[in-house]
Design a protein around this motif. Structure first.
Motif, PDB file in Angstrom:
ATOM      1  N   THR A   1       6.363  11.260  58.415  1.00 20.09           N
ATOM      2  CA  THR A   1       6.596  12.430  57.561  1.00 20.09           C
ATOM      3  C   THR A   1       8.047  12.880  57.614  1.00 20.09           C
ATOM      4  OG1 THR A   1       5.858  13.906  59.342  1.00 20.09           O
ATOM      5  CG2 THR A   1       4.218  13.221  57.744  1.00 20.09           C
ATOM      6  N   GLU A   2       8.675  12.844  58.794  1.00 20.41           N
ATOM      7  CA  GLU A   2      10.070  13.265  58.899  1.00 20.41           C
ATOM      8  C   GLU A   2      11.001  12.344  58.104  1.00 20.41           C
ATOM      9  OE1 GLU A   2      10.848  13.445  63.057  1.00 20.41           O
ATOM     10  OE2 GLU A   2       9.422  15.082  63.414  1.00 20.41           O
ATOM     11  N   THR A   3      10.724  11.050  58.150  1.00 21.57           N
ATOM     12  CA  THR A   3      11.548  10.103  57.399  1.00 21.57           C
ATOM     13  C   THR A   3      11.404  10.323  55.897  1.00 21.57           C
ATOM     14  OG1 THR A   3      11.377   8.435  59.146  1.00 21.57           O
ATOM     15  CG2 THR A   3      11.988   7.658  56.954  1.00 21.57           C
ATOM     16  N   LEU A   4      10.168  10.471  55.439  1.00 22.47           N
ATOM     17  CA  LEU A   4       9.948  10.679  54.006  1.00 22.47           C
ATOM     18  C   LEU A   4      10.586  11.975  53.527  1.00 22.47           C
ATOM     19  CD1 LEU A   4       6.227   9.522  53.620  1.00 22.47           C
ATOM     20  CD2 LEU A   4       8.326   8.216  53.223  1.00 22.47           C
ATOM     21  N   LEU A   5      10.441  13.040  54.301  1.00 22.13           N
ATOM     22  CA  LEU A   5      11.023  14.326  53.898  1.00 22.13           C
ATOM     23  C   LEU A   5      12.546  14.267  53.903  1.00 22.13           C
ATOM     24  CD1 LEU A   5       8.632  16.845  55.695  1.00 22.13           C
ATOM     25  CD2 LEU A   5       8.730  16.282  53.256  1.00 22.13           C
TER      26      LEU A   5
ATOM     27  N   TRP B   1       2.185  14.417  41.348  1.00 30.15           N
ATOM     28  CA  TRP B   1       3.349  13.556  41.536  1.00 30.15           C
ATOM     29  C   TRP B   1       4.448  13.879  40.533  1.00 30.15           C
ATOM     30  CZ3 TRP B   1       5.895  10.834  44.802  1.00 30.15           C
ATOM     31  CH2 TRP B   1       6.951  10.037  44.356  1.00 30.15           C
ATOM     32  N   GLN B   2       5.693  13.946  41.019  1.00 27.71           N
ATOM     33  CA  GLN B   2       6.879  14.151  40.189  1.00 27.71           C
ATOM     34  C   GLN B   2       7.802  12.947  40.400  1.00 27.71           C
ATOM     35  OE1 GLN B   2       7.206  17.092  38.199  1.00 27.71           O
ATOM     36  NE2 GLN B   2       5.076  17.256  38.882  1.00 27.71           N
ATOM     37  N   ASP B   3       8.120  12.234  39.314  1.00 24.74           N
ATOM     38  CA  ASP B   3       8.958  11.035  39.439  1.00 24.74           C
ATOM     39  C   ASP B   3      10.335  11.354  39.996  1.00 24.74           C
ATOM     40  OD1 ASP B   3       7.145   9.124  38.567  1.00 24.74           O
ATOM     41  OD2 ASP B   3       7.614   9.464  36.460  1.00 24.74           O
ATOM     42  N   ILE B   4      10.868  10.394  40.742  1.00 24.57           N
ATOM     43  CA  ILE B   4      12.195  10.494  41.334  1.00 24.57           C
ATOM     44  C   ILE B   4      13.119   9.547  40.565  1.00 24.57           C
ATOM     45  CG2 ILE B   4      13.567  10.096  43.428  1.00 24.57           C
ATOM     46  CD1 ILE B   4      10.979  10.645  45.012  1.00 24.57           C
ATOM     47  N   PRO B   5      14.188  10.054  39.942  1.00 21.17           N
ATOM     48  CA  PRO B   5      15.051   9.191  39.138  1.00 21.17           C
ATOM     49  C   PRO B   5      15.893   8.217  39.955  1.00 21.17           C
ATOM     50  CG  PRO B   5      15.908  11.435  39.176  1.00 21.17           C
ATOM     51  CD  PRO B   5      14.564  11.481  39.835  1.00 21.17           C
TER      52      PRO B   5
ATOM     53  N   HIS C   1      17.253  14.371  50.518  1.00 21.73           N
ATOM     54  CA  HIS C   1      18.534  13.781  50.132  1.00 21.73           C
ATOM     55  C   HIS C   1      18.621  13.577  48.619  1.00 21.73           C
ATOM     56  CE1 HIS C   1      22.191  11.404  50.788  1.00 21.73           C
ATOM     57  NE2 HIS C   1      21.732  10.594  49.842  1.00 21.73           N
ATOM     58  N   VAL C   2      17.564  13.109  48.021  1.00 19.97           N
ATOM     59  CA  VAL C   2      17.635  12.812  46.585  1.00 19.97           C
ATOM     60  C   VAL C   2      17.309  14.012  45.712  1.00 19.97           C
ATOM     61  CG1 VAL C   2      17.063  10.389  46.967  1.00 19.97           C
ATOM     62  CG2 VAL C   2      15.234  12.019  46.475  1.00 19.97           C
ATOM     63  N   GLN C   3      16.801  15.121  46.357  1.00 19.25           N
ATOM     64  CA  GLN C   3      16.439  16.322  45.596  1.00 19.25           C
ATOM     65  C   GLN C   3      15.551  15.934  44.424  1.00 19.25           C
ATOM     66  OE1 GLN C   3      17.067  19.743  46.128  1.00 19.25           O
ATOM     67  NE2 GLN C   3      17.535  18.912  48.131  1.00 19.25           N
ATOM     68  N   SER C   4      14.336  15.563  44.746  1.00 22.92           N
ATOM     69  CA  SER C   4      13.362  15.038  43.783  1.00 22.92           C
ATOM     70  C   SER C   4      13.513  15.649  42.396  1.00 22.92           C
ATOM     71  CB  SER C   4      11.944  15.282  44.290  1.00 22.92           C
ATOM     72  OG  SER C   4      11.757  16.649  44.592  1.00 22.92           O
ATOM     73  N   GLY C   5      13.647  14.755  41.399  1.00 22.25           N
ATOM     74  CA  GLY C   5      13.871  15.207  40.030  1.00 22.25           C
ATOM     75  C   GLY C   5      12.688  14.909  39.135  1.00 22.25           C
ATOM     76  N   SER C   6      12.723  15.451  37.958  1.00 26.16           N
ATOM     77  CA  SER C   6      11.655  15.207  36.997  1.00 26.16           C
ATOM     78  C   SER C   6      11.975  13.962  36.195  1.00 26.16           C
ATOM     79  CB  SER C   6      11.499  16.400  36.047  1.00 26.16           C
ATOM     80  OG  SER C   6      12.709  16.608  35.339  1.00 26.16           O
ATOM     81  N   GLU C   7      10.965  13.426  35.553  1.00 32.34           N
ATOM     82  CA  GLU C   7      11.135  12.234  34.736  1.00 32.34           C
ATOM     83  C   GLU C   7      12.102  12.517  33.596  1.00 32.34           C
ATOM     84  OE1 GLU C   7       8.324   8.932  32.507  1.00 32.34           O
ATOM     85  OE2 GLU C   7       7.526  10.854  33.119  1.00 32.34           O
ATOM     86  N   ARG C   8      12.952  11.539  33.298  1.00 34.18           N
ATOM     87  CA  ARG C   8      13.928  11.701  32.223  1.00 34.18           C
ATOM     88  C   ARG C   8      13.226  11.944  30.890  1.00 34.18           C
ATOM     89  NH1 ARG C   8      16.797   6.083  33.110  1.00 34.18           N
ATOM     90  NH2 ARG C   8      14.607   5.604  33.508  1.00 34.18           N
ATOM     91  N   SER C   9      13.750  12.938  30.153  1.00 39.93           N
ATOM     92  CA  SER C   9      13.111  13.277  28.887  1.00 39.93           C
ATOM     93  C   SER C   9      13.112  12.099  27.925  1.00 39.93           C
ATOM     94  CB  SER C   9      13.822  14.470  28.237  1.00 39.93           C
ATOM     95  OG  SER C   9      15.203  14.167  28.019  1.00 39.93           O
TER      96      SER C   9
END
Length: 291
Positions: A149-153, A110-114, A158-166
Motif C-alpha cells: 500500500t505504501e508503494t502504490l500510494l 476507478w479514475q484513469d491515470i494519464p 507522485h503522478v497526482q492521479s488525473g482524469s481520462e483525457r477528454s
C-alpha cells in the motif's frame, strides 16, 4: 529453470495482487492486449519499446510503467537486447478504494491515470523493495501489505492521479457495447448482433470501436476471454476445462492465444514460484542475460 520462463507470485492472503518476474525477456513477444487490473511494472535490465494506447515510449532499466484497466498496450524487446522486468497486477476495485480513502481520488470508482512511464529512482527503489518483501516467505503478512500500500500510494501521490483525457471520451453506445462484451464474453456473438446493440453499421462499428479501444470488437472479446482464462487457471481449473468453458475451438487454440496475449503459456502461468528465491533467481537471470 530457463531464464526466459516467467515466474508468477500469488498469495491467497493477498488476493488483490499478482507479481510476474522474468529474467530474460529477449524472446518475449506480446500482441496488443489489455487487462482488467491496473498494472505497475519495473524494467530491471535493458531497454524495450512500450506501446500504450496511441503512443510509443522508449523505456529502460530503472523506469516504471503504468497501465490503466482496459487500455491497450504491448511491451517488447529491442533487437535481441537483454531485457528483464517485474510486473504487478492490482485488482481495480481494491486499488480504487485505496486511492479514494487516501484522498488521492475524488471517487471510489476507478479514475484513469494519464501517465505512462516514470523515471524516478526513489520510486523504482521502493518498488524493488516491495517486490522483494512480497516474495520473502519469512516476511509476515502485515509487512507485505504495508509495503504494497505504501508503494502504490507513493506512486499515486507522485503522478497526482488525473482524469481520462477528454479527447479519448468514449461514446455512450460503445461504452455500453464494451460492457456487454465483458458480461457476455462466453456467448457466441455475431457482428450483426453487436451492430443491433450499438446502433452502428458494421463498418462504422469496427472503425469507431478500434479508435477508442485500440482493438476491434472481436479482438476485444478474445482478449476478455483470455483474461477470464487467467482467472480460471488461478482458481485451479485445468487447462482443458478452461479452454472448453471459454469457447475456444480446442486446447491448442486456447494455449496459442493465451501465449500470444500474455507471453506465457497457460502451464507456465499455473506453475508459479513463491518465496524470496524467486527474486534472487530473477536478478541472476537478468544479469546473465546481459552477458
Amino acid at each position: 529453470m530457463n531464464a526466459s520462463t516467467p515466474l508468477f507470485w500469488r498469495d491467497p492472503r493477498l488476493p488483490q495482487v499478482e507479481l510476474r518476474c522474468i529474467g530474460d525477456a529477449r524472446q518475449v513477444a506480446y500482441a496488443r492486449h489489455s487487462h482488467a487490473q491496473w498494472s505497475l511494472g519495473a524494467v530491471t535490465r535493458g531497454r524495450s519499446t512500450f506501446y500504450y494506447r496511441d503512443d510509443t515510449h522508449a523505456i529502460c532499466a530503472g523506469d516504471l510503467v503504468m497501465m490503466n484497466p482496459g487500455w491497450v498496450h504491448a511491451c517488447n524487446p529491442i533487437e535481441q537486447e537483454p531485457w528483464a522486468y517485474l510486473m504487478l497486477y492490482v485488482d481495480t476495485d481494491w486499488v480504487s478504494e485505496l486511492r479514494y480513502r487516501s484522498g488521492l481520488s475524488k471517487s471510489p470508482e476507478w479514475q484513469d491515470i494519464p501517465t505512462a512511464a516514470l523515471s524516478t529512482p526513489v520510486l523504482y527503489r521502493r518498488y524493488r523493495r516491495m517486490a522483494a518483501l512480497l516474495l520473502d516467505e519469512r516476511a509476515n503478512l502485515a509487512r507485505k501489505r504495508g509495503a504494497l500500500t505504501e508503494t502504490l500510494l507513493a506512486v499515486f501521490s507522485h503522478v497526482q492521479s488525473g482524469s481520462e483525457r477528454s479527447s479519448m471520451k468514449v461514446p455512450a453506445p460503445l461504452e455500453r457495447l464494451a460492457a456487454y462484451l465483458d458480461h457476455h464474453a462466453l456467448e457466441r456473438l455475431t457482428l450483426e448482433r453487436l451492430c443491433r446493440i450499438s446502433g452502428y453499421s458494421s463498418g462504422h462499428l469496427i472503425r469507431a470501436f478500434k479508435h477508442h479501444y485500440g482493438m476491434t470488437p472481436r479482438a476485444y472479446l478474445i482478449n476478455r476471454r483470455v483474461q477470464l482464462g487467467r482467472e480460471w487457471l488461478n482458481q485451479g481449473h485445468s487447462i482443458a476445462e478452461t479452454a472448453l468453458a471459454l469457447g475456444f475451438n480446442d486446447q491448442p487454440h486456447f494455449q496459442r492465444t493465451f501465449k500470444r496475449l500474455l507471453a506465457a503459456t497457460p502451464h507456465q502461468y499455473r506453475t508459479h514460484s513463491t518465496g524470496k528465491s524467486a527474486l534472487v533467481q530473477h536478478d541472476e537471470q537478468a544479469a546473465h542475460g546481459q552477458q
